[in-house]
Design an enzyme around this catalytic site. Structure first.
Site, PDB file in Angstrom:
ATOM      1  N   SER A  63       3.314  -0.275  -7.197  1.00 59.12           N
ATOM      2  CA  SER A  63       2.941  -0.868  -6.001  1.00 59.12           C
ATOM      3  C   SER A  63       1.363  -0.507  -5.263  1.00 59.12           C
ATOM      4  CB  SER A  63       3.537  -0.296  -4.043  1.00 59.12           C
ATOM      5  OG  SER A  63       5.311  -0.617  -5.146  1.00 59.12           O
ATOM      6  N   VAL A  64       0.720   0.042  -6.056  1.00 51.82           N
ATOM      7  CA  VAL A  64      -0.428  -0.055  -5.618  1.00 51.82           C
ATOM      8  C   VAL A  64      -1.066  -1.371  -5.667  1.00 51.82           C
ATOM      9  CG1 VAL A  64      -3.533   0.563  -5.847  1.00 51.82           C
ATOM     10  CG2 VAL A  64      -1.135   2.367  -5.395  1.00 51.82           C
TER      11      VAL A  64
END
Length: 390
Positions: A63-64
């Site tokens: 999810s970065v």
């Protein structure tokens, strides 16, 4: 462990070493301060593939990737091509269907728009996530799972399609193309959403030794709280959980690397993540991605005072969000005012304008979880980092 730290950041080096003493995977940590690299460390090895690991090795960022995509969005906002308060339909007319005519760009970015999962009956499972047209069409025609703007719930998979389609409609480029043209290429980053085949040899796979809750486990937990598992929102959420394991496996394949899945399949290293976030809050080799006004607008809290939608309002609220960036854990890591994104397995991309700190942390051993608390490996070096910048 290899790498360097500037004087005054020796505690970060020692904390990073302690954090990874018992870690069988690999990790990288890079920190910028006022536009200059002050920490650049890497350690470990890949126990499964035998691939070597150094500062230029790549891994999936989970999810970065949302932080990368949010930065693309705010470049467009900064240029006046997107407006946060404008209804999505102005840029994506088909999105107005099924009661979504008044949903704004801000609602989408801050996980408030009621599309936190694909409907259980949509036919969108793990294998369909690589079909961009199918996914955005399903979201455009979907009735929200709650009244948009009245609650928030993490859009773990769907957020990337929503933000990515806005980028495509406004710029004419896919999110991966926009990232390359406007961020990665100008800054010289090893950072992609949609990895070129020529870079595949640099990717070190991620792995997970911990037992994650299955859809059946989550269903039992929700049911024990008195929540009706037959509710539409619950069924959609459980379908996302059910697709997770196959989706994780997909992210270790060439197909999963080549696709554009802006919620989770960004690929890069700590140096590139840190350099990108540093360029959001300051000038890096003559390049600044966002103006100070854009940064302040982007990090304004958007979910404080809101709870999760019924019937999941009994669930803990966890992390709070701004316009596409996470706020809670970045602030815990660096200090109030920090913004960025944490990814499943412990990855981090964060910027903190007040101190001039930007950091990237990546790892292959998926110890942490992007829906829970801090990864235990963060505390030793993040505590030392905060002490170093007082």
């Amino acid at each position: 462990m290899e790498g360097f730290v500037e004087r005054g950041f020796e505690g970060v080096r020692d904390g990073f070493a302690r954090a990874h003493e018992g870690d069988e995977g690999a990790a990288q940590l890079c920190v910028y301060r006022q536009g200059r690299v002050v920490v650049d460390l890497w350690a470990g090895q890949d126990p499964e593939s035998g691939k070597s690991w150094d500062a230029e090795s790549l891994t999936v960022l989970m999810s970065v990737s949302k932080g990368m995509t949010a930065t693309c969005v705010h470049i467009l906002v900064d240029r006046g091509l997107l407006d946060l308060d404008t209804p999505v339909r102005e840029y994506w007319p088909e999105f107005a269907a099924a009661g979504k005519a008044d949903v704004t760009v801000a609602d989408v970015l801050s996980h408030r728009c009621g599309l936190s999962s694909f409907d259980a009956e949509s036919g969108i499972g793990a294998r369909e996530l690589t079909d961009w047209t199918a996914c955005v069409s399903a979201l455009a025609s979907m009735t929200p799972l709650w009244q948009p703007g009245t609650a928030f719930y993490y859009h773990s998979l769907t957020w990337g399609y929503l933000a990515g389609e806005l980028i495509r409609r406004v710029s004419g480029k896919s999110v991966g193309e926009f990232l390359a043209a406007e961020i990665a290429d100008p800054l010289g980053l090893s950072l992609w959403i949609g990895l070129p085949e020529a870079q595949e040899h640099r990717v070190v796979p991620q792995f997970n030794r911990r037992k994650m809750l299955s859809a059946a486990d989550v269903e039992a937990m929700i049911s024990s709280m008195g929540i009706d598992v037959g509710e539409r929102l619950v069924r959609a959420t459980l379908a996302t959980v059910a697709a997770r394991d196959e989706g994780m496996a997909l992210l270790n394949t060439r197909e999963g690397h080549a696709a554009e899945l802006p919620s989770g399949n960004g690929i890069g290293n700590a140096r590139s993540v840190a350099r990108m976030f540093a360029a959001t809050i300051g000038e890096i080799d003559g390049i600044r991605l966002l103006t100070p006004k854009a940064v302040d607008r982007a990090r304004q809290p958007q979910t404080e005072g809101l709870i999760h939608p019924a019937p999941l309002d009994l669930m803990p609220r966890g992390n709070y969000f701004a316009h596409g960036y996470e706020l809670t854990r970045p602030a815990q890591l660096v200090g109030p005012g920090a913004f960025g994104q944490v990814g499943t397995g412990g990855r981090i991309g964060v910027a903190h304008p007040e101190s001039g700190i930007a950091l990237g942390y990546v790892c292959t051993n998926m110890v942490g979880d992007d829906t829970g608390g801090p990864d235990p490996r963060w505390q030793p070096w993040s505590q030392a980092l905060r002490a170093s910048i007082v």
